[in-house]
Design a protein around this motif. Structure first.
Motif, PDB file in Angstrom:
ATOM      1  N   PRO A 161       0.817  -1.223   0.000  1.00  0.00           N
ATOM      2  CA  PRO A 161       0.000   0.000   0.000  1.00  0.00           C
ATOM      3  C   PRO A 161       0.849   1.271   0.000  1.00  0.00           C
ATOM      4  O   PRO A 161       1.938   1.321   0.578  1.00  0.00           O
ATOM      5  N   GLU A 162       0.341   2.286  -0.659  1.00  0.00           N
ATOM      6  CA  GLU A 162       1.028   3.569  -0.752  1.00  0.00           C
ATOM      7  C   GLU A 162       1.093   4.240   0.617  1.00  0.00           C
ATOM      8  O   GLU A 162       0.133   4.227   1.386  1.00  0.00           O
ATOM      9  N   LEU A 163       2.241   4.844   0.915  1.00  0.00           N
ATOM     10  CA  LEU A 163       2.423   5.541   2.184  1.00  0.00           C
ATOM     11  C   LEU A 163       1.745   6.905   2.156  1.00  0.00           C
ATOM     12  O   LEU A 163       1.835   7.624   1.155  1.00  0.00           O
ATOM     13  N   ASP A 164       1.117   7.257   3.248  1.00  0.00           N
ATOM     14  CA  ASP A 164       0.659   8.625   3.475  1.00  0.00           C
ATOM     15  C   ASP A 164       1.726   9.283   4.346  1.00  0.00           C
ATOM     16  O   ASP A 164       1.716   9.159   5.576  1.00  0.00           O
ATOM     17  N   LEU A 165       2.681   9.957   3.702  1.00  0.00           N
ATOM     18  CA  LEU A 165       3.845  10.466   4.429  1.00  0.00           C
ATOM     19  C   LEU A 165       3.450  11.438   5.533  1.00  0.00           C
ATOM     20  O   LEU A 165       3.984  11.372   6.653  1.00  0.00           O
ATOM     21  N   ALA A 166       2.536  12.343   5.241  1.00  0.00           N
ATOM     22  CA  ALA A 166       2.152  13.333   6.240  1.00  0.00           C
ATOM     23  C   ALA A 166       1.522  12.656   7.457  1.00  0.00           C
ATOM     24  O   ALA A 166       1.822  13.004   8.607  1.00  0.00           O
ATOM     25  N   ARG A 170      23.347 -22.249 -12.223  1.00  0.00           N
ATOM     26  CA  ARG A 170      22.689 -21.601 -11.080  1.00  0.00           C
ATOM     27  C   ARG A 170      21.249 -21.241 -11.411  1.00  0.00           C
ATOM     28  O   ARG A 170      20.917 -20.861 -12.545  1.00  0.00           O
ATOM     29  N   THR A 171      20.393 -21.371 -10.400  1.00  0.00           N
ATOM     30  CA  THR A 171      19.005 -20.947 -10.504  1.00  0.00           C
ATOM     31  C   THR A 171      18.864 -19.631  -9.747  1.00  0.00           C
ATOM     32  O   THR A 171      19.362 -19.497  -8.624  1.00  0.00           O
ATOM     33  N   VAL A 172      18.178 -18.688 -10.361  1.00  0.00           N
ATOM     34  CA  VAL A 172      18.084 -17.340  -9.820  1.00  0.00           C
ATOM     35  C   VAL A 172      16.613 -16.978  -9.625  1.00  0.00           C
ATOM     36  O   VAL A 172      15.798 -17.162 -10.530  1.00  0.00           O
ATOM     37  N   ALA A 173      16.281 -16.476  -8.435  1.00  0.00           N
ATOM     38  CA  ALA A 173      14.930 -15.993  -8.141  1.00  0.00           C
ATOM     39  C   ALA A 173      15.010 -14.499  -7.863  1.00  0.00           C
ATOM     40  O   ALA A 173      15.828 -14.060  -7.052  1.00  0.00           O
ATOM     41  N   ARG A 174      14.166 -13.729  -8.564  1.00  0.00           N
ATOM     42  CA  ARG A 174      14.148 -12.281  -8.328  1.00  0.00           C
ATOM     43  C   ARG A 174      12.709 -11.819  -8.084  1.00  0.00           C
ATOM     44  O   ARG A 174      11.789 -12.230  -8.780  1.00  0.00           O
ATOM     45  N   LEU A 175      12.576 -10.939  -7.107  1.00  0.00           N
ATOM     46  CA  LEU A 175      11.280 -10.382  -6.738  1.00  0.00           C
ATOM     47  C   LEU A 175      11.435  -8.875  -6.590  1.00  0.00           C
ATOM     48  O   LEU A 175      12.353  -8.393  -5.929  1.00  0.00           O
ATOM     49  N   ARG A 176      10.520  -8.139  -7.200  1.00  0.00           N
ATOM     50  CA  ARG A 176      10.555  -6.673  -7.151  1.00  0.00           C
ATOM     51  C   ARG A 176       9.513  -6.194  -6.144  1.00  0.00           C
ATOM     52  O   ARG A 176       8.348  -6.591  -6.199  1.00  0.00           O
ATOM     53  N   ILE A 177       9.937  -5.353  -5.212  1.00  0.00           N
ATOM     54  CA  ILE A 177       9.031  -4.753  -4.230  1.00  0.00           C
ATOM     55  C   ILE A 177       8.776  -3.307  -4.640  1.00  0.00           C
ATOM     56  O   ILE A 177       9.723  -2.539  -4.839  1.00  0.00           O
ATOM     57  N   ASP A 178       7.516  -2.971  -4.767  1.00  0.00           N
ATOM     58  CA  ASP A 178       7.110  -1.609  -5.127  1.00  0.00           C
ATOM     59  C   ASP A 178       6.370  -1.016  -3.944  1.00  0.00           C
ATOM     60  O   ASP A 178       5.299  -1.501  -3.557  1.00  0.00           O
ATOM     61  N   ALA A 179       6.936   0.039  -3.338  1.00  0.00           N
ATOM     62  CA  ALA A 179       6.357   0.674  -2.150  1.00  0.00           C
ATOM     63  C   ALA A 179       6.159   2.156  -2.431  1.00  0.00           C
ATOM     64  O   ALA A 179       7.015   2.983  -2.086  1.00  0.00           O
ATOM     65  N   PRO A 180       5.058   2.526  -3.095  1.00  0.00           N
ATOM     66  CA  PRO A 180       4.862   3.913  -3.526  1.00  0.00           C
ATOM     67  C   PRO A 180       5.013   4.910  -2.377  1.00  0.00           C
ATOM     68  O   PRO A 180       4.524   4.694  -1.275  1.00  0.00           O
ATOM     69  N   LYS A 181       5.711   5.998  -2.666  1.00  0.00           N
ATOM     70  CA  LYS A 181       5.970   7.126  -1.767  1.00  0.00           C
ATOM     71  C   LYS A 181       7.007   6.827  -0.686  1.00  0.00           C
ATOM     72  O   LYS A 181       7.405   7.735   0.050  1.00  0.00           O
ATOM     73  N   ALA A 182       7.447   5.576  -0.553  1.00  0.00           N
ATOM     74  CA  ALA A 182       8.436   5.264   0.486  1.00  0.00           C
ATOM     75  C   ALA A 182       9.754   5.963   0.169  1.00  0.00           C
ATOM     76  O   ALA A 182      10.184   6.029  -0.985  1.00  0.00           O
ATOM     77  N   LEU A 183      10.409   6.473   1.207  1.00  0.00           N
ATOM     78  CA  LEU A 183      11.714   7.092   1.041  1.00  0.00           C
ATOM     79  C   LEU A 183      12.843   6.082   1.166  1.00  0.00           C
ATOM     80  O   LEU A 183      13.961   6.338   0.739  1.00  0.00           O
ATOM     81  N   SER A 184      12.541   4.945   1.773  1.00  0.00           N
ATOM     82  CA  SER A 184      13.507   3.847   1.875  1.00  0.00           C
ATOM     83  C   SER A 184      12.723   2.565   2.119  1.00  0.00           C
ATOM     84  O   SER A 184      11.548   2.603   2.499  1.00  0.00           O
ATOM     85  N   ILE A 185      13.389   1.432   1.909  1.00  0.00           N
ATOM     86  CA  ILE A 185      12.797   0.121   2.186  1.00  0.00           C
ATOM     87  C   ILE A 185      13.830  -0.714   2.933  1.00  0.00           C
ATOM     88  O   ILE A 185      15.008  -0.719   2.584  1.00  0.00           O
ATOM     89  N   ASN A 186      13.401  -1.380   3.986  1.00  0.00           N
ATOM     90  CA  ASN A 186      14.201  -2.445   4.578  1.00  0.00           C
ATOM     91  C   ASN A 186      13.283  -3.634   4.802  1.00  0.00           C
ATOM     92  O   ASN A 186      12.063  -3.481   4.888  1.00  0.00           O
TER      93      ASN A 186
END
Length: 868
Positions: A58-63, A102-118
């Motif tokens: 879900p998109e962040l409400d920064l304020a 080698r087998t490779v798994a990739r996943l993209r995380i989309d976090a709208p408005k986030a300033l950082s992700i951990n």
């Protein structure tokens, strides 16, 4: 305790991988992929990141989040991120590709408005060959590689932040070990403030009255400055703390902080420490730039265990999972467990968990209660009446307070001090924490005096100043005689001030190296390296050693240099799949001959012989590659060309092949007859019911379209939805096909607590029979339901938790020539649910018949006409 590696966050990496661009070196043998210190997406030319599986949170409400954080009670740590809880097995939800062995798994995380992700993995266990990277899509911030060396007894891994609103998770392993990983993503934390925020997104910043530790005021405290680190907990909250010495002088990674920062035995594994996060410039006190955050540090550690804590004096002592790397120049502060007041004190801390600062109080402290002014009151705290230089802020909690002899006497609990006021702060007393609650888990004495010396004071140890050294880019490919260039980056660890002289060795014969500037003197942070005079250099790969020497310290790093002397000699020759091959796997293994002088190869696969419709492209250094899944039962065309820094060869000859038919496909030479098709473009208003019925139509279908869905509730339910009657023509080979995704409570041991299945009726819905596992051509049931309160207890069922969208294909030969209905059924027990439940889209019934070839036109012969 199982040892875990520390990792770097590699910053400002820009890589161009194209047929005429820089070669990205790979440390593997030339006939197979292997582990690397870079994501395989850089080294091996995997599919474009835009095509990998994506999780959108879900998109962040920064304020709102900032306002909520400002309202948090003062007895809680500062919050910088908003959590999103999930349970995702990376091996199941990520896009899978095969590169060499080698087998490779990739996943993209989309976090709208986030300033950082951990992120946090509550189940983390990698096989010997496994590697985990986390990075921004532009590769400017890369965490890893994490490996089997990071497997811990607590079985978790929590990461530093990646700046921005997107993150790529990449797990790879030798194909034979890939499935052995236990890699469950449980937390996606989205930053709304705090450290590492790009300047153009800045809203919050620390007060401008703060004093950078690099300023002259910090000169007498260089060793202690290296004790202090910022840290995050649960990926959400932030505090400060410090390494602390013991009478054994054994440099155990003991870290003192505040109890109210919330570290418990259960969440200590989530602690991530950030070291040497400080400005390299002394910013003017009171200036606007003094409060502007800098990029986050590239020296971090992850994981800890709780040793002891005590609420009355607000202390917590943890042991970090790993030894603190010597290149961090760590210092273990001394301590003073004697009671009494102090004529002056110094605080070192991370306000707002931004750059490290130092504050001074030149007046005597007082002994009081927390937030009290009565002397001595309960005597649990040290009151700093007002700061004479600098201050503290949120995020400073847990930071050490030093007496004039440079020994810790307390850790910050809280207070009212800020820029612009002369209010007080309170620190929990080490003298009270020494005996604390009277047990080893509630006092400091057992841990800080393991020799039972009886000492109440101890000086610090360690803390040799140092510098770091790396090159960016670390790989350069050139076409001789063009010179090679890269940037040498240096980092000054607190207290280091010596000039660093740079040099290069292992150069190609006749080549020269020059650095600008050289030596590097603080506050300069980089030098331009140029490797020239390459006109006579032999083509090939070189590992150039870059060395930095100060008066007391030497550091080395490597530059991978590839030199090409001309275009590749010839186009490659294709070997497999053979030309005109049939029944080829949907993930074909391609191979071709090597081309002299080539450093990489471009593979193109198309659906037409003119290659106007490319379906897959990849660049690799190898002479073999396994593609991502291609369309089944389809003719494809493929070709390869060689490349190096000088340019590209001609394309090889073109080969064709036909992929195998997948379950439900009609083979070439037959055509598809559709008996039923529902795409849910509109609400079909199907009959549904049962106990706890939640079946609904809405925008939760495959690829974001419409579909149907039932929620998996935390109560007993048995809910179903039925199709209309469908006639199956005698003699055909029909299949039921549908797309579905599942988030249904499983028991994580080959079976289900809640479960879904499909039933069939041949009498208009009077009687129903479950479609058996033997008829499921794809996506078999996960196992039996084993919950006594579930109405379907004992039945085989699906319970992907989660399972991303998959196409299920059901063999209907047993019902040939009959009129059938299908019922989709979801049942649950009396506890624990999953709100996403079961989603279904694109339901069809299809069959294959021999293709009818139309007869050509009749030929009519006319009599000849004689021309006069």
């Amino acid at each position: 305790m199982v040892r875990s590696r520390w990792v770097f966050a590699l910053l400002a990496i820009t890589v161009l991988l194209s047929v005429i661009g820089a070669k990205v070196p790979f440390t593997a043998a030339q006939n197979q992929a292997s582990t690397s210190d870079r994501p395989l997406g850089l080294a091996q030319g995997l599919k474009d990141l835009n095509t990998v599986a994506q999780i959108a949170v879900p998109e962040l409400d920064l304020a709102k989040e900032r306002a909520d954080a400002a309202k948090r009670p003062s007895n809680l740590p500062t919050r910088f991120a908003k959590d999103y809880q999930t349970t995702l097995d990376i091996k199941q939800v990520a896009s899978i590709e095969i590169v060499g062995n080698r087998t490779v798994a990739r996943l993209r995380i989309d976090a709208p408005k986030a300033l950082s992700i951990n992120v946090g993995f509550t189940s983390y266990n990698l096989p010997k060959s496994g590697q985990l990277f986390l990075y921004s899509p532009d590769y400017r911030s890369i965490l890893g590689p994490y490996s089997a060396a990071d497997n811990e007894e607590h079985g978790q891994l929590w990461t530093p932040i990646v700046a921005g609103d997107q993150m790529i998770i990449e797990y790879s392993a030798d194909s034979g070990e890939f499935a052995l990983a236990d890699l469950t993503l449980s937390a996606i934390n989205r930053g709304f403030s705090g450290f590492g925020i790009p300047r153009d997104l800045l809203v919050d910043k620390s007060g401008s009255c703060n004093v950078d530790v690099v300023c002259p005021e910090g000169d007498d405290w260089r060793a202690e400055i290296n004790s202090v680190a910022a840290y995050t907990r649960n990926g959400l909250d932030m505090c400060s703390g410090a390494l602390i010495n013991t009478t054994a002088n054994d440099q155990k990674p003991y870290f003192l902080t505040a109890n109210h920062c919330g570290i418990t035995a259960e969440n200590a594994a989530t602690v991530v420490t950030y070291w040497n996060y400080e400005s390299t410039l002394c910013r003017t006190i009171g200036s606007a730039e003094n409060g502007t955050p800098l990029p986050k540090p590239n020296t971090t550690m992850t994981g800890a265990i709780l040793l002891a804590n005590y609420a009355a004096s607000d202390f917590a002592l943890i042991e970090l999972d790993d030894e603190v790397p010597t290149e961090y120049a760590p210092f273990w502060s001394g301590w003073n467990a004697q009671s009494g007041d102090f004529p002056s004190v110094v605080a070192i801390h991370h306000p707002g968990v931004e750059e490290k600062r130092i504050s001074f109080e030149d007046q005597a402290t007082q002994t009081t209660d927390y937030l009290g002014t009565t002397v001595p009151g309960g005597g649990t705290h040290i009151r700093v009446v007002d700061w004479d230089l600098g201050t503290t802020e949120g995020g400073s909690s847990g930071s050490p307070l030093y007496d004039p002899n440079h020994r810790i006497v307390g850790q910050l609990h809280g207070g009212y001090a800020a820029c612009g006021n002369e209010l007080s702060d309170w620190y929990g007393r080490v003298s009270v924490s020494w005996n604390g609650g009277g047990t080893s888990t509630s006092r400091l004495k057992d841990w800080l005096d393991p020799t039972n010396s009886g000492a109440l004071v101890l000086d610090g140890t360690g803390g040799t100043p140092a510098f770091t050294l790396n090159v960016n880019p670390s790989s350069v490919a050139v076409c001789a005689p063009v010179s090679a260039q890269t940037t040498v980056n240096l980092g000054w660890i607190s207290g280091f001030s010596e000039p660093v002289t740079l040099s290069a060795s292992n150069l190609p014969a006749g080549a020269t190296a020059s650095f600008t500037p050289n030596p590097v003197i603080s506050p300069t942070l980089s030098s331009q390296l140029t490797i020239g005079n390459l006109s006579t250099a032999m083509a090939g790969d070189y590992s150039v050693a870059i060395r930095g020497d100060s008066t007391t310290i030497s550091r080395t790093t490597n530059l991978d240099l590839s030199i090409s002397g001309g275009l590749p000699s010839a186009a490659p020759s294709l070997t497999a799949p053979a030309n005109n091959a049939t029944n080829v796997s949907e993930t074909p293994a391609f191979s071709w001959s090597s081309a002299a002088g080539a450093t990489n190869y471009l593979l193109e696969i198309a659906s037409d012989a003119n290659f106007s419709n490319l379906v897959y492209t990849a660049t690799t250094e190898l002479t073999s590659l396994t593609s991502a899944p291609l369309s089944t039962n389809t003719k494809h065309y493929w070709r390869v060309r060689a490349a190096n820094a000088c340019g590209v060869s001609a394309f090889s000859s073109t080969f064709s092949f036909t992929t195998e038919a997948a379950p439900g496909d009609c083979p070439i030479g037959t055509e598809t007859v559709v008996a039923f098709n529902e795409t849910f473009d509109s609400d079909p208003s199907w009959v549904h019911g049962g106990t706890g019925d939640t079946w609904a139509y809405g925008a939760f279908g495959y690829n974001g379209g419409n579909g149907i869905k039932a929620t998996d509730p935390a109560s007993v339910s048995d809910q179903w939805i039925t199709t209309p009657a469908i006639s199956l023509t005698e003699g055909l080979t029909p299949t039921l096909q549908f797309w579905n995704s599942q988030t249904i409570e499983d028991r994580s041991a080959g079976g289900c607590y809640d479960g879904a299945l499909v039933e069939v009726s041949t009498d208009g819905g009077s009687a129903w029979n479950q479609i058996p596992n033997s008829a499921l051509l794809t996506d078999p049931y996960n196992g039996a339901i084993t919950a006594s309160t579930n109405p379907l207890n004992g039945s085989q069922a699906w319970c992907g938790d989660p399972q991303d969208w998959l196409k299920s294909v059901v063999d209907l030969n047993a019902y040939n020539g009959q009129s059938v209905m299908f019922r989709f059924r979801l049942a649950s027990d009396d506890s624990v649910g999953r709100p996403d439940g079961w989603k279904i889209d694109n339901i069809s019934v299809k069959a294959c018949v021999a293709e009818v070839v139309p007869e050509g036109p009749s030929l009519v012969f006319l009599p000849a006409i004689t021309k006069n």
